[in-house]
Design a protein around this motif. Structure first.
Motif, PDB file in Angstrom:
ATOM      1  N   ASN A  51       0.857  -1.188   0.000  1.00 49.19           N
ATOM      2  CA  ASN A  51       0.000   0.000   0.000  1.00 49.19           C
ATOM      3  C   ASN A  51       0.896   1.241   0.000  1.00 49.19           C
ATOM      4  N   PRO A 107      -8.285   0.077   4.735  1.00 47.89           N
ATOM      5  CA  PRO A 107      -9.072   0.717   3.683  1.00 47.89           C
ATOM      6  C   PRO A 107     -10.470   0.118   3.564  1.00 47.89           C
ATOM      7  N   TRP A 125     -15.759   1.034   7.722  1.00 46.35           N
ATOM      8  CA  TRP A 125     -16.611   2.117   8.191  1.00 46.35           C
ATOM      9  C   TRP A 125     -16.313   2.376   9.661  1.00 46.35           C
ATOM     10  N   GLU A 152     -11.835  17.183   8.311  1.00 46.64           N
ATOM     11  CA  GLU A 152     -11.183  16.459   7.210  1.00 46.64           C
ATOM     12  C   GLU A 152     -12.125  15.420   6.617  1.00 46.64           C
ATOM     13  N   GLU A 153     -12.823  14.676   7.468  1.00 47.52           N
ATOM     14  CA  GLU A 153     -13.727  13.634   6.981  1.00 47.52           C
ATOM     15  C   GLU A 153     -14.886  14.220   6.181  1.00 47.52           C
ATOM     16  N   ALA A 172     -17.754   7.392   8.506  1.00 46.64           N
ATOM     17  CA  ALA A 172     -16.900   7.603   7.338  1.00 46.64           C
ATOM     18  C   ALA A 172     -16.272   6.279   6.933  1.00 46.64           C
ATOM     19  N   ARG A 173     -15.989   6.160   5.653  1.00 42.45           N
ATOM     20  CA  ARG A 173     -15.293   4.990   5.141  1.00 42.45           C
ATOM     21  C   ARG A 173     -13.814   5.339   5.026  1.00 42.45           C
ATOM     22  N   MET A 174     -12.957   4.472   5.575  1.00 43.29           N
ATOM     23  CA  MET A 174     -11.520   4.754   5.583  1.00 43.29           C
ATOM     24  C   MET A 174     -10.965   4.726   4.168  1.00 43.29           C
ATOM     25  N   SER A 175     -10.047   5.651   3.907  1.00 41.66           N
ATOM     26  CA  SER A 175      -9.486   5.802   2.568  1.00 41.66           C
ATOM     27  C   SER A 175      -8.458   4.713   2.276  1.00 41.66           C
ATOM     28  N   PRO A 176      -8.084   4.575   1.016  1.00 37.94           N
ATOM     29  CA  PRO A 176      -7.060   3.594   0.649  1.00 37.94           C
ATOM     30  C   PRO A 176      -5.696   3.873   1.289  1.00 37.94           C
ATOM     31  N   ALA A 177      -5.473   5.096   1.770  1.00 34.72           N
ATOM     32  CA  ALA A 177      -4.186   5.452   2.362  1.00 34.72           C
ATOM     33  C   ALA A 177      -4.056   4.989   3.808  1.00 34.72           C
ATOM     34  N   THR A 178      -5.062   4.302   4.325  1.00 29.64           N
ATOM     35  CA  THR A 178      -5.028   3.879   5.726  1.00 29.64           C
ATOM     36  C   THR A 178      -4.689   2.397   5.839  1.00 29.64           C
TER      37      THR A 178
END
Length: 159
Positions: free
Chosen positions: A46, A119, A122, A153-154, A110-116
């Motif tokens: 990732n 990913p 929720w 940010e979210e 919120a749904r976690m982004s691919p950068a986490t």
């Protein structure tokens, strides 16, 4: 109606949170090398991962009734690669989360982004607490500010 909590979940009443900075954990050369190798593998899988500063929880205990004592230390996300190392022990993360109700009684998730690291998962808006900058302190007010920043940010409103 009485709610039943899942096994292992406890509700507690904290009126005061006392935060004290502690020492960075010392790792053997072998654990450092294994951690770094695990981190490089995670970044290869990732590339959006980054090794930014975060707060780890070194100690958590009741100091007196209604006062929770938390000893924290500054680490980076690389520290959490220890979770993938046999014999490694990563400190628990210190997160800030927000339960933000909306007009119809629901709450924002919120749904976690691919950068986490997780990913697509929720969760409530929030994120890892960050260590204070020079001259600042990490206290309840600072954590509230970080939680507000995470919510902004979210929602796409960067502060």
């Amino acid at each position: 109606m009485t709610a039943t909590l899942p096994s292992g979940v406890e509700l507690f009443d904290v009126h005061r949170l006392r935060l004290v900075e502690g020492a960075v954990p010392v790792l053997s050369a072998e654990l450092q090398a294994a951690r770094d190798q695990a981190w490089e593998m995670a970044v290869t899988a990732n590339p959006a991962l980054f090794d930014g500063p975060v707060v780890g929880c070194a100690e958590l205990r009741w100091e007196e009734p209604e006062t929770l004592f938390l000893r924290w230390t500054a680490v980076t996300y690389r520290h959490y690669a220890l979770r993938r190392v046999p014999g490694g022990r990563a400190l628990p993360s210190l997160f800030v989360n927000v339960i933000q109700p909306i007009d119809d009684g629901r709450v924002v998730v919120a749904r976690m982004s691919p950068a986490t690291a997780a990913p697509g998962r929720w969760q409530l808006p929030g994120g890892s607490a960050e260590p204070p900058r020079d001259g600042e302190v990490l206290d309840e007010g600072a954590l509230s500010g970080q939680a507000a920043r995470e919510l902004a940010e979210e929602l796409g409103r960067f502060v």
